[in-house]
Scaffold this active site. Structure first.
Site, PDB file in Angstrom:
ATOM      1  N   HIS A 160      70.305   9.898  31.384  1.00  0.00           N
ATOM      2  CA  HIS A 160      69.917   8.919  32.404  1.00  0.00           C
ATOM      3  C   HIS A 160      68.602   9.291  33.087  1.00  0.00           C
ATOM      4  O   HIS A 160      67.895   8.412  33.580  1.00  0.00           O
ATOM      5  CB  HIS A 160      71.012   8.777  33.466  1.00  0.00           C
ATOM      6  CG  HIS A 160      72.208   8.037  32.971  1.00  0.00           C
ATOM      7  ND1 HIS A 160      73.233   8.644  32.289  1.00  0.00           N
ATOM      8  CD2 HIS A 160      72.532   6.719  33.040  1.00  0.00           C
ATOM      9  CE1 HIS A 160      74.140   7.734  31.966  1.00  0.00           C
ATOM     10  NE2 HIS A 160      73.745   6.564  32.401  1.00  0.00           N
ATOM     11  N   GLY A 161      68.300  10.547  33.164  1.00  0.00           N
ATOM     12  CA  GLY A 161      67.061  10.900  33.839  1.00  0.00           C
ATOM     13  C   GLY A 161      66.849  12.390  33.922  1.00  0.00           C
ATOM     14  O   GLY A 161      67.779  13.177  33.754  1.00  0.00           O
TER      15      GLY A 161
END
Lengths: 325, 502
Positions: B343-344
């Protein structure tokens, strides 16, 4: 009722009943829109003043753009300005203070409306570094939303069904307390001394740090674009008065705040720009170190009325003088 | 170009009409590729270069895998493909994080203003990179697996995903990776599911009910629910939540759970609807996740295309649950942590993954032991079953919502401060200016899930789904009509999709 997210049903089979369903749904939708349009036009649906900060900004702007008002005084600025109730200043006063925004957005709206004569009170302080709210402007001035909102008021923010429902519930709950429509957000009022103390201490400690070079440059470039906007508005014949709201002494006396004030006075010198004189000294109280509590906001509104609207309204020929107290 | 912008609507309509002109039927795929490139490069054309690099990497390596005669050669090219994909992803997505980490490890106090380190620290995050990189890996791995089956004589070569002509294969790969409805935020399409759909499409075959319903639900969830909720969940940002009471903050967090679902499920439905309009079936990405009674069920219902991808390309190759209990827990933790990091590039995402990993591991441990001693659920009275279901659903929802806090406040210390604020601000009065709108705007999501609630589902909706009575159909049409009207009357201010940042 099943609202399935599945797309695995009836593979590419468009049965007549399914197609009819689509037509029926669209038909019902259009019928609802038509009914709502009639109700709004007839005044059956009450307009709201917005149920959150972003909506309140949009509603202010839309009312000004579509309402064809003829104001004597317009205020533009940030939430500090927004916390002043226009009615407390007087009639024919419009407050375009944008919570979370700055004077730039308000100035742009006034500029586009081609107003010919009025006093324009422009909030000048650190909030000018905030960008123009392009999304808000687009939602009003792009041809598609502009004309649809002009001819179909139901599409304006103040007639959003959810807002109307929420407002109706609130009105039902508070039927004993009559609320003013353009009351500033309750947010600034919903505070307690403990929290304020904490926030104030934090703000003072933050503002004890001097501005960095970058921060100073940001302020100066924002000032530059505001000066351009002001010049265009002066050409239209408006009287521009710059001002900053009073606040907590402890905050106003911080290193950073003084630095900001100095930059603002250098960027907008008193021999070129008209500044509103400061109100008589008093201990102004804020809810959070920045926003005046409602009683003080009202006191400041009275000060504005006395300063700007007490005398018969006229636009002076020379806008380059400092107003004498 | 946002799905909810007028520019996009015009773009889709133009593409749609050109696409179905009978005279250009032979170049339908190139038309969609061109449209996809325009769509992807609309706001920053430079990103197209990276997409083209990804297409070349995946096109060439998968072609090489397919044309290799030896298993070792196939493995070599597959490995090259996977490593190249992961390198591109690591460079652009984790470059800054890894550089910062290295600087800390080697105790470099002064960050250079220029040079390679500065470049690494300021690399832009290309939108959609996580999605099309995973699709690229799926292509390379699927071709590799298929070719191995062919070599072993257990599959027919005709089912190959790779065109014999490299140029044609690159065209197909471009289409697969760049197809505009799903390039920015999925659903993550599998090569196996997509390539065999590439054939001429006819306007009379468009599944209009699917297109209409998906688009209406999708846009409604996004524009009416998520875009309005964002104005309230905004107050969860630092430091605003510090001034709000415990109940208000909890309601806002609940609202964020609703927003993130409406935002992402909305996007996925719009993608599915658009895909169907052009004749392509994209996989379902959501299956009413907020009625899950366990975390494992939640992951079968939430972002299905990612969780199944992680299962098939990571969890199973790691050994899944076939190598003993301890190894299963380790695999779960590894997969969920990497899933979090997907996701990041922030430690809070890793923590989010670990949080879910621990949850899944504990659930597996306790459920495994409870199952043997527990009375079968079917033998319980209906009311008891309903309460048990409700408590389980509530627990999973609260667990998941707590996890979303790390998405809303990616700085870990802020997320912790939010939790501390919950205990600190009990004495602050609830702010109904926030609470009431959040509940009203969340209602559509609740109603959307409600008919699928376990206990209700078994009794009523199952029969309704199989035999739709006239009255039921009419009710559905009325609901759709209301949604169409609200789409016009009550849309929030346009906002980027939350998953664009991933």
């Amino acid at each position: 009722m099943s609202l399935s997210t599945s797309n695995s049903e009836t593979d590419s089979v468009n049965s007549t009943s399914e197609i009819h369903s689509i037509y029926r749904a669209i038909g019902i939708g259009l019928l609802l829109l038509l009914g709502y349009h009639v109700l709004v036009k007839q005044g059956v649906v009450p307009a709201t003043s917005g149920i959150n900060q972003a909506q309140r900004n949009v509603i202010k702007a839309q009312k000004y753009v579509y309402g064809n008002p003829s104001p004597k005084l317009i205020l533009v600025g940030s939430s500090l300005t927004a916390s002043i109730t226009a009615k407390h200043i007087g009639n024919h006063v419009i407050n375009l203070g944008m919570a979370g925004g700055s004077s730039q957005t308000g100035l742009e709206i006034v500029k586009r409306e081609k107003l010919k004569s009025a006093i324009l009170l422009v909030e000048i302080n650190e909030t000018i570094e905030r960008q123009l709210d392009q999304q808000l402007l687009d939602s009003i001035y792009k041809p598609m939303p502009h004309f649809s909102q002009l001819y179909f008021p139901m599409l304006r923010q103040e007639y959003k069904p959810v807002d109307i429902l929420v407002q109706a519930i609130f009105n039902g709950l508070k039927s004993s307390q009559k609320e003013e429509k353009d009351e500033p957000p309750a947010q600034t009022e919903n505070f307690n001394p403990k929290l304020k103390e904490k926030v104030l201490a934090q703000k003072i400690s933050d503002k004890m740090q001097p501005l960095s070079e970058d921060e100073q440059q940001t302020l100066k470039s924002a000032a530059k674009s505001i000066k351009t906007q002001i010049a265009e508005l002066q050409k239209q014949g408006l009287r521009i008065i710059l001002y900053d709201l009073p606040g907590e002494k402890q905050v106003k006396n911080t290193i950073q705040e003084k630095q900001i004030q100095q930059i603002m006075r250098e960027e907008f010198p008193a021999d070129t720009y008209e500044w509103l004189p400061a109100p008589t000294s008093k201990n102004w109280v804020t809810s959070d170190g920045s926003h005046l509590v409602s009683s003080d906001a009202q006191a400041y509104a009275v000060f504005l009325r006395d300063k700007l609207l007490k005398t018969p309204f006229s636009v002076p020929g020379n806008t380059g003088t400092t107003q004498q107290e | 170009m946002l799905f909810n912008s007028s520019t996009f609507i015009i773009f889709v309509l133009i593409t749609f009409f050109i696409y179905y002109i009978p005279q250009v039927q032979k170049i339908q795929v190139p038309i969609l590729i061109a449209a996809s490139f325009i769509f992807y490069g609309w706001s920053s054309p430079a990103l197209l270069i990276l997409l083209l690099v990804s297409i070349l990497i995946n096109g060439i390596t998968s072609y090489k895998v397919a044309s290799a005669s030896q298993t070792r050669e196939r493995f070599f090219w597959a490995l090259i493909g996977v490593v190249a994909n992961l390198s591109v992803l690591a460079l652009f997505k984790y470059g800054a994080l890894l550089t910062n980490l290295s600087l800390k490890i080697f105790n470099v106090s002064q960050t250079p203003e220029e040079g390679l380190i500065a470049v690494l620290l300021h690399l832009p995050l290309p939108i959609g990179i996580s999605f099309y990189t995973f699709e690229g890996i799926s292509l390379v791995v699927d071709v590799f697996r298929h070719q191995n089956l062919v070599a072993a004589g257990t599959s027919l070569p005709t089912r190959s995903l790779v065109n014999a002509n490299l140029k044609n294969h690159l065209v197909n790969t471009s289409f697969f990776l760049a197809f505009f409805p799903q390039i920015l935020s999925g659903p993550i399409v599998r090569a196996n599911d997509f390539y065999n759909q590439v054939k001429p499409k006819f306007i009379q075959n468009i599944p209009w009910p699917i297109v209409f319903r998906s688009l209406v639900y999708g846009y409604f969830l996004k524009m009416v629910v998520a875009d309005n909720l964002k104005d309230y969940t905004f107050w969860i940002n630092y430091p605003y939540y510090q001034g709000l009471g415990t109940l208000t903050n909890l309601v806002l967090l609940f609202g964020y759970s609703m927003q993130i679902f409406a935002d992402f499920a909305g996007y996925s439905l719009i993608a599915i609807g658009l895909g169907a309009a052009f004749g392509y079936t994209l996989p379902d990405n959501f299956n009413f996740p907020y009625i899950s009674r366990s975390l494992s069920e939640f992951w079968r219902r939430w972002h299905i295309s990612l969780s199944t991808w992680l299962r098939d390309y990571l969890y199973v190759p790691l050994g899944g649950n076939r190598k003993g209990e301890v190894r299963t827990y380790i695999n779960l933790m590894v997969v969920m942590t990497l899933g979090g990091l997907w996701h990041g590039a922030a430690w809070s995402y890793a923590v989010w993954g670990i949080f879910h990993g621990i949850g899944l591991a504990l659930e597996r441990f306790f459920f495994g032991r409870l199952k043997s001693s527990k009375k079968p659920q079917d033998e319980l009275p209906a009311w008891k079953k309903f309460w048990i279901d409700s408590l389980q659903v509530l627990f999973v929802f609260c667990f998941v919502s707590l996890g979303w806090l790390l998405f809303k406040l990616p700085r870990f210390e802020q997320a912790m401060d939010f939790l501390m604020t919950l205990s600190r601000n009990i004495w602050i009065k609830p702010d109904f200016n926030h609470i009431l709108p959040v509940f009203i705007l969340s209602l559509p999501v609740i109603l959307y899930h409600l008919p699928h609630f376990p206990t209700l589902q078994t009794s009523q909706t199952k029969s309704l789904n199989t035999v739709k009575t006239k009255r039921w159909r009419l009710l559905e049409d009325v609901v759709m009509g209301i949604m169409v009207a609200l789409l016009i009357l009550n849309k929030g201010s346009a906002n980027e999709f939350i998953y664009f940042q991933f």
